[in-house]
Design a protein around this motif. Structure first.
Motif, short mmCIF file in Angstrom:
data_model
loop_
_atom_site.label_atom_id
_atom_site.label_comp_id
_atom_site.label_asym_id
_atom_site.label_seq_id
_atom_site.Cartn_x
_atom_site.Cartn_y
_atom_site.Cartn_z
N PRO A 23 0.82 -1.21 0.00
CA PRO A 23 0.00 0.00 0.00
C PRO A 23 0.86 1.26 0.00
CG PRO A 23 -0.81 -1.59 1.61
CD PRO A 23 0.52 -2.09 1.15
N GLU A 24 0.27 2.35 -0.45
CA GLU A 24 0.97 3.63 -0.42
C GLU A 24 1.06 4.12 1.02
OE1 GLU A 24 -0.39 5.59 -4.71
OE2 GLU A 24 -0.90 6.57 -2.82
N PRO A 25 2.23 4.58 1.45
CA PRO A 25 2.33 5.16 2.79
C PRO A 25 1.76 6.58 2.80
CG PRO A 25 4.43 5.36 1.66
CD PRO A 25 3.52 4.59 0.73
N ILE A 26 1.25 7.00 3.95
CA ILE A 26 0.75 8.37 4.07
C ILE A 26 1.26 9.00 5.35
CG2 ILE A 26 -1.35 8.06 2.69
CD1 ILE A 26 -2.89 7.75 5.36
N LEU A 27 1.54 10.28 5.28
CA LEU A 27 1.81 11.06 6.47
C LEU A 27 0.47 11.39 7.11
CD1 LEU A 27 4.43 13.62 5.09
CD2 LEU A 27 4.90 11.70 6.62
N VAL A 28 0.37 11.24 8.42
CA VAL A 28 -0.91 11.52 9.08
C VAL A 28 -0.69 12.48 10.23
CG1 VAL A 28 -1.90 9.29 8.48
CG2 VAL A 28 -0.69 9.53 10.65
N ASP A 56 8.16 -7.36 10.97
CA ASP A 56 8.03 -7.06 9.54
C ASP A 56 8.66 -5.71 9.25
OD1 ASP A 56 6.02 -9.10 8.12
OD2 ASP A 56 5.30 -8.73 10.15
N LEU A 57 9.35 -5.65 8.12
CA LEU A 57 9.90 -4.39 7.63
C LEU A 57 9.37 -4.16 6.23
CD1 LEU A 57 12.45 -6.10 9.13
CD2 LEU A 57 13.43 -3.81 9.01
N TYR A 58 8.81 -2.98 6.00
CA TYR A 58 8.25 -2.65 4.70
C TYR A 58 9.05 -1.48 4.11
CZ TYR A 58 4.35 -5.25 6.71
OH TYR A 58 3.58 -6.22 7.32
N ALA A 59 9.60 -1.70 2.94
CA ALA A 59 10.39 -0.67 2.27
C ALA A 59 9.66 -0.25 1.00
CB ALA A 59 11.78 -1.21 1.93
N ILE A 60 9.13 0.97 0.98
CA ILE A 60 8.44 1.47 -0.21
C ILE A 60 9.42 2.35 -0.97
CG2 ILE A 60 6.57 2.88 -1.10
CD1 ILE A 60 6.21 1.19 2.25
N ARG A 61 9.81 1.87 -2.17
CA ARG A 61 10.81 2.57 -2.98
C ARG A 61 10.24 3.09 -4.29
NH1 ARG A 61 15.87 1.22 -2.76
NH2 ARG A 61 16.06 3.26 -3.76
N ASN A 62 9.07 2.60 -4.69
CA ASN A 62 8.46 3.04 -5.95
C ASN A 62 8.19 4.55 -5.87
OD1 ASN A 62 6.81 3.62 -8.14
ND2 ASN A 62 5.73 1.68 -8.03
N ALA A 79 13.87 8.28 3.76
CA ALA A 79 15.22 8.47 3.23
C ALA A 79 15.17 9.54 2.14
CB ALA A 79 15.77 7.16 2.67
N PHE A 80 16.10 10.48 2.21
CA PHE A 80 16.17 11.57 1.24
C PHE A 80 17.55 11.60 0.60
CE2 PHE A 80 13.03 12.78 4.36
CZ PHE A 80 12.00 13.36 3.63
N VAL A 81 17.60 11.83 -0.70
CA VAL A 81 18.85 12.06 -1.42
C VAL A 81 18.74 13.41 -2.11
CG1 VAL A 81 20.35 11.30 -3.29
CG2 VAL A 81 19.32 9.61 -1.77
N ASP A 82 19.63 14.31 -1.73
CA ASP A 82 19.60 15.66 -2.29
C ASP A 82 18.23 16.31 -2.08
OD1 ASP A 82 20.67 17.89 -3.52
OD2 ASP A 82 20.12 17.20 -5.54
N GLY A 83 17.63 16.04 -0.91
CA GLY A 83 16.35 16.63 -0.56
C GLY A 83 15.15 15.95 -1.17
N ARG A 84 15.37 14.92 -1.98
CA ARG A 84 14.26 14.22 -2.64
C ARG A 84 13.98 12.91 -1.92
NH1 ARG A 84 14.29 10.30 -6.56
NH2 ARG A 84 16.57 10.53 -6.75
N LEU A 85 12.70 12.68 -1.61
CA LEU A 85 12.30 11.45 -0.93
C LEU A 85 12.52 10.26 -1.84
CD1 LEU A 85 10.92 10.15 1.57
CD2 LEU A 85 8.73 10.49 0.39
N THR A 86 13.29 9.27 -1.36
CA THR A 86 13.61 8.10 -2.19
C THR A 86 13.12 6.79 -1.57
OG1 THR A 86 15.79 7.88 -1.15
CG2 THR A 86 15.65 9.19 -3.18
N GLY A 87 12.65 6.84 -0.35
CA GLY A 87 12.16 5.62 0.26
C GLY A 87 11.54 5.87 1.62
#
Length: 298
Positions: A85-90, A276-282, A255-263
């Motif tokens: 699922p897509e993660p969301i900030l809440v 469980d560990l969920y890594a959303i990279r898409n 995780a941010f690279v050069d200020g861009r969210l990458t994961g």
């Protein structure tokens, strides 16, 4: 028709309607689209004929969400690697005041919901999370009350069997374990990672084939610890930084690279261990993380 009245009623219930759509779809982006389409339909409704605005709008949003879920089923079947699922900030306040709400939007619960049929998912969400009556749910999913009761019972049994692995999220415990896990990973503390991981822990990464990530879940503390050490200590960008965020009603790591969210990395814990560990990279699934979403069960 009074457009202002339509907008006022819809806006008042928008956090609830978004949460319903998000839990049925597992996608904040699609949930926003559903709400937009639902409002267009709502704006044409004669309000004099609406006896219960909340029930009416919940039914309307559920129908649109089910249509979107069925339409996207083939796309998910063809997805490269695991689909998460897509993660969301809440808003921390929203979830902190409602334990049921926090559990319902947790990544662990959303992953379990993915194993249900569309009708089972909608019925379970409407009944177990939002407490709608069977009659209202029947109208929303287009089934008889008797059929809805059967679907609800089947879905509840399935979810309860699958979620024995985890308890309702404890934000304080998750925050502590997440911090310890990231510290151990950053310092290359293999023993520290192994002490935090449950023996049968599972690592699931979602990249959609658009970034480098494991295309199958990884099982076992030793294998996951080795993977994490490798990820943190191979050649990484010098401008990589990590930040703790409130994601899906629990602490997570962005995780941010050069200020861009990458994961985004989310951990599920039980008895102080990471299960469980969920890594959303898409990158497409990270678009919903641009701003906090308001969620509600009322």
């Amino acid at each position: 028709m009074d457009a202002g009245d339509h907008a006022e009623r819809f806006t008042l219930l928008r956090p609830l309607l978004f949460t319903i759509a998000y839990e049925i779809l597992g996608s904040a982006t699609e949930a926003d689209d559903v709400l937009q389409e639902s409002y267009l339909r709502w704006s044409q409704v004669d309000l004099d004929q609406v006896r219960d605005t909340k029930s009416y709008l919940a039914k309307l949003v559920t129908r649109q969400a089910l249509n979107a879920l069925r339409a996207g089923s083939r796309r998910r079947e063809d997805y490269v690697g695991p689909w998460l699922p897509e993660p969301i900030l809440v808003d921390d306040h929203d979830a902190a005041q409602d334990v049921v709400l926090a559990e319902s939007v947790s990544m662990a619960m959303l992953v379990v919901l993915e194993s249900l049929s569309p009708d089972e998912r909608a019925v379970f969400v409407l009944r177990e999370v939002f407490g709608f009556e069977h009659q209202d749910i029947a109208a929303a999913v287009g089934k008889s009350v008797a059929a809805v009761r059967q679907v609800a019972r089947r879905a509840r049994q399935h979810v309860h069997a699958r979620r024995k692995r985890f308890a309702p999220p404890d934000a304080a415990v998750t925050a502590r374990v997440t911090e310890q896990f990231m510290s151990a990973a950053a310092t290359g503390d293999l023993e520290g990672l192994l002490a935090l991981l449950a023996p049968d822990a599972v690592w699931t990464a979602d990249s959609g084939g658009k970034t480098t990530a494991s295309r199958r879940p990884l099982v076992g503390a030793e294998r996951i610890a080795a993977l994490v050490i490798g990820l943190f200590h191979r050649s990484l960008p010098t401008d990589l930084r990590f930040e703790t965020v409130a994601c899906n009603a629990a602490p997570a790591v962005a995780a941010f690279v050069d200020g861009r969210l990458t994961g985004v990395f989310l951990l599920t814990t039980a008895d102080g261990k990471v299960t469980d560990l969920y890594a959303i990279r898409n990158p497409d699934k990270l678009l919903a993380m641009t701003g906090a979403k308001r969620i509600s069960r009322r």
